[in-house]
Design a protein around this motif. Structure first.
Motif, PDB file in Angstrom:
ATOM      1  N   ALA A  31      49.168  30.768  26.791  1.00 34.92           N
ATOM      2  CA  ALA A  31      49.028  32.278  26.953  1.00 34.92           C
ATOM      3  C   ALA A  31      48.590  32.657  25.491  1.00 34.92           C
ATOM      4  N   SER A  32      49.090  32.135  24.541  1.00 32.00           N
ATOM      5  CA  SER A  32      48.719  32.417  22.975  1.00 32.00           C
ATOM      6  C   SER A  32      47.265  32.241  22.716  1.00 32.00           C
ATOM      7  N   ARG A  33      46.442  31.717  23.508  1.00 32.21           N
ATOM      8  CA  ARG A  33      44.849  31.698  23.349  1.00 32.21           C
ATOM      9  C   ARG A  33      44.454  33.124  23.539  1.00 32.21           C
ATOM     10  N   LEU A  34      45.105  34.058  23.912  1.00 34.28           N
ATOM     11  CA  LEU A  34      44.613  35.457  24.339  1.00 34.28           C
ATOM     12  C   LEU A  34      45.143  36.418  23.407  1.00 34.28           C
ATOM     13  N   LYS A  91      31.236  25.673  48.271  1.00 30.52           N
ATOM     14  CA  LYS A  91      31.023  26.268  47.055  1.00 30.52           C
ATOM     15  C   LYS A  91      32.407  27.345  46.766  1.00 30.52           C
ATOM     16  N   LYS A  92      33.297  27.309  47.626  1.00 27.21           N
ATOM     17  CA  LYS A  92      34.307  28.205  47.537  1.00 27.21           C
ATOM     18  C   LYS A  92      35.567  27.350  46.663  1.00 27.21           C
ATOM     19  N   PHE A  93      36.351  28.053  45.868  1.00 27.73           N
ATOM     20  CA  PHE A  93      37.394  27.186  44.987  1.00 27.73           C
ATOM     21  C   PHE A  93      38.296  28.367  44.535  1.00 27.73           C
ATOM     22  N   ILE A  94      39.507  27.746  44.433  1.00 28.65           N
ATOM     23  CA  ILE A  94      40.606  28.524  43.674  1.00 28.65           C
ATOM     24  C   ILE A  94      40.706  28.204  42.297  1.00 28.65           C
ATOM     25  N   LYS A  95      40.438  29.213  41.545  1.00 24.42           N
ATOM     26  CA  LYS A  95      40.385  29.122  39.984  1.00 24.42           C
ATOM     27  C   LYS A  95      41.577  28.884  39.644  1.00 24.42           C
ATOM     28  N   GLY A  96      41.709  27.655  38.900  1.00 27.65           N
ATOM     29  CA  GLY A  96      43.107  27.296  38.144  1.00 27.65           C
ATOM     30  C   GLY A  96      43.523  28.197  36.853  1.00 27.65           C
ATOM     31  N   VAL A  97      44.770  28.167  36.534  1.00 33.15           N
ATOM     32  CA  VAL A  97      45.212  28.947  35.493  1.00 33.15           C
ATOM     33  C   VAL A  97      44.686  28.535  34.156  1.00 33.15           C
ATOM     34  N   ASN A  98      44.644  27.063  33.824  1.00 34.96           N
ATOM     35  CA  ASN A  98      44.037  26.662  32.818  1.00 34.96           C
ATOM     36  C   ASN A  98      42.583  26.864  32.489  1.00 34.96           C
ATOM     37  N   ASP A  99      41.812  26.961  33.588  1.00 33.11           N
ATOM     38  CA  ASP A  99      40.314  27.247  33.688  1.00 33.11           C
ATOM     39  C   ASP A  99      40.306  28.877  33.380  1.00 33.11           C
ATOM     40  N   ARG A 100      41.033  29.556  33.870  1.00 32.97           N
ATOM     41  CA  ARG A 100      41.275  31.002  33.784  1.00 32.97           C
ATOM     42  C   ARG A 100      41.384  31.278  32.294  1.00 32.97           C
ATOM     43  N   ILE A 101      42.354  30.816  31.772  1.00 33.09           N
ATOM     44  CA  ILE A 101      42.682  31.286  30.320  1.00 33.09           C
ATOM     45  C   ILE A 101      41.646  30.802  29.685  1.00 33.09           C
ATOM     46  N   ASN A 102      40.725  29.700  29.823  1.00 33.74           N
ATOM     47  CA  ASN A 102      39.796  29.169  28.759  1.00 33.74           C
ATOM     48  C   ASN A 102      38.568  30.123  28.821  1.00 33.74           C
ATOM     49  N   GLU A 103      38.314  30.786  30.154  1.00 28.00           N
ATOM     50  CA  GLU A 103      37.444  31.445  30.564  1.00 28.00           C
ATOM     51  C   GLU A 103      37.828  32.731  29.651  1.00 28.00           C
TER      52      GLU A 103
END
Length: 388
Positions: free
Chosen positions: A190-193, A280-292
């Protein structure tokens, strides 16, 4: 501080997806005597049936309202709360927030205010038809606390959807008292944001069953267990503070990895389609979302330590009967997880299971990563040669 009520004392559903054994009285008993908590938040107290039961406990002498806020019941402080869904024109999808009130009277006022703004005030986590700012202002004017819930999960959270999501697009930052991280993230993630720098981090279970209570929690430095003291701890005032956050290794959370929506195969970042089924459909994970979301700058705020804790129900080979025996012999789950000795454990369970509990405490267990709504798993460690 995030425990649901599954059913009222009359048997009516409150949290539809919650266990029916999650009654108010069961929660109070398990939180104090099984899990070892001193302060809890039940977040369905806006429901009229729950409010009525709380008032009956007070009338019958089982609880008392504290002068500094909160309810004292059998040595446990209950802070009444509500989980509310918002989805105004500024949201990119439904968002859940947590609201805590200092007294039954202020919770009743919130319930009355929400009633014309919800389709069913009796149920948990219902959508409020109005603006997020309107809710924030009501809560703060009533002396309450406002905390966005499980902020990174793919569904119904602040950062769950929308590439350009920002906290300030939806909420007034000045009216936020903290943010709840969720099971698939920790302080480091979370500190990445940078925009989260001003806010206190909370780790809560979002318990939908009795066994899930206290899988995540915070250790607080308070003068006494009350609403006012909890509020000061969130603000870091007068020596009150969060000493440590305890929570799952994020790998064990249900949404750490991105996975294919069809076959649940891990979906690597920037993939066009699933390598297994082609979807082509996926559930985005928390780690990828934070990196994004993180951008180029990260938060440099000094935070309390985040201590990974593996709940006893995750320990391979530890069945319900053995768990009951451990609790009867050693004490609460917190005693077993954090302070029991090997000899104490081996008097009750097999040496291999005792070793798993101790390895979990020391962060030595391997974990299979979760995603797409499925929890991660602890991988069984082979007993050391000295224990064979």
């Amino acid at each position: 501080m995030h425990i649901h009520i599954g059913a009222s004392q009359t048997g009516k559903a409150i949290k539809i997806t919650g266990s029916r054994s999650l009654t108010l009285r069961n929660i109070l008993r398990v939180a104090k005597h099984v899990k070892g908590m001193d302060v809890i938040g039940i977040i369905d107290c806006h429901s009229p049936e729950v409010l009525q039961e709380l008032k009956e406990l007070e009338q019958n002498g089982y609880s008392q309202e504290l002068e500094e806020g909160g309810l004292l019941i059998d040595g446990l402080t209950l802070i009444p709360g509500a989980e509310i869904e918002i989805n105004d024109e500024h949201c990119k999808g439904p968002i859940h927030v947590l609201v805590y009130m200092p007294s039954l009277a202020t919770m009743e006022s919130l319930s009355a205010w929400l009633t014309p703004r919800m389709k069913n005030i009796h149920l948990s986590s219902q959508r409020m038809y109005g603006s997020a700012l309107e809710l924030q202002e009501f809560v703060k004017n009533a002396g309450g606390l406002f905390i966005p819930a499980h902020i990174f999960t793919p569904f119904k959270s602040l950062y769950g959807k929308g590439v350009d999501s920002s906290l300030t697009e939806v909420l007034d930052p000045a009216l936020i008292d903290g943010v709840e991280l969720g099971l698939s993230s920790n302080t480091e993630m979370a500190s990445r944001l940078e925009e989260l720098s001003p806010f206190t981090f909370l780790t809560n279970s979002d318990a939908h069953s009795l066994e899930k209570i206290a899988r995540e929690y915070q250790m607080l430095s308070l003068k006494k267990p009350s609403f006012k003291e909890f509020k000061m701890a969130l603000q870091g005032k007068n020596g009150r503070e969060i000493i440590a956050n305890y929570g799952l290794n994020p790998y064990l959370g249900k949404y750490y990895n991105s996975v294919c929506e069809t076959c649940f195969e891990v979906y690597p970042p920037n993939s066009v389609n699933c390598v297994k089924c082609g979807s082509k459909k996926f559930i985005k994970g928390v780690n990828d979302r934070i990196n994004e979301l993180q951008g180029t700058r990260t938060s440099k705020v000094n935070r309390p330590p985040y201590i990974h804790q593996i709940p006893l129900e995750f320990i391979p080979g530890l069945g319900p009967k053995s768990l009951v025996k451990l609790r009867e012999a050693i004490g609460t789950d917190m005693d077993i997880i954090h302070s029991s000795t090997q000899s104490q454990l081996e008097e009750i369970v097999k040496p291999a299971i005792a070793e798993q509990i101790l390895s979990a405490r020391n962060g030595e267990l391997s974990v299979q990563i979760g995603g797409g709504g499925t929890y991660g798993k602890v991988i069984l460690n082979h007993p050391s040669k000295s224990k064979k």
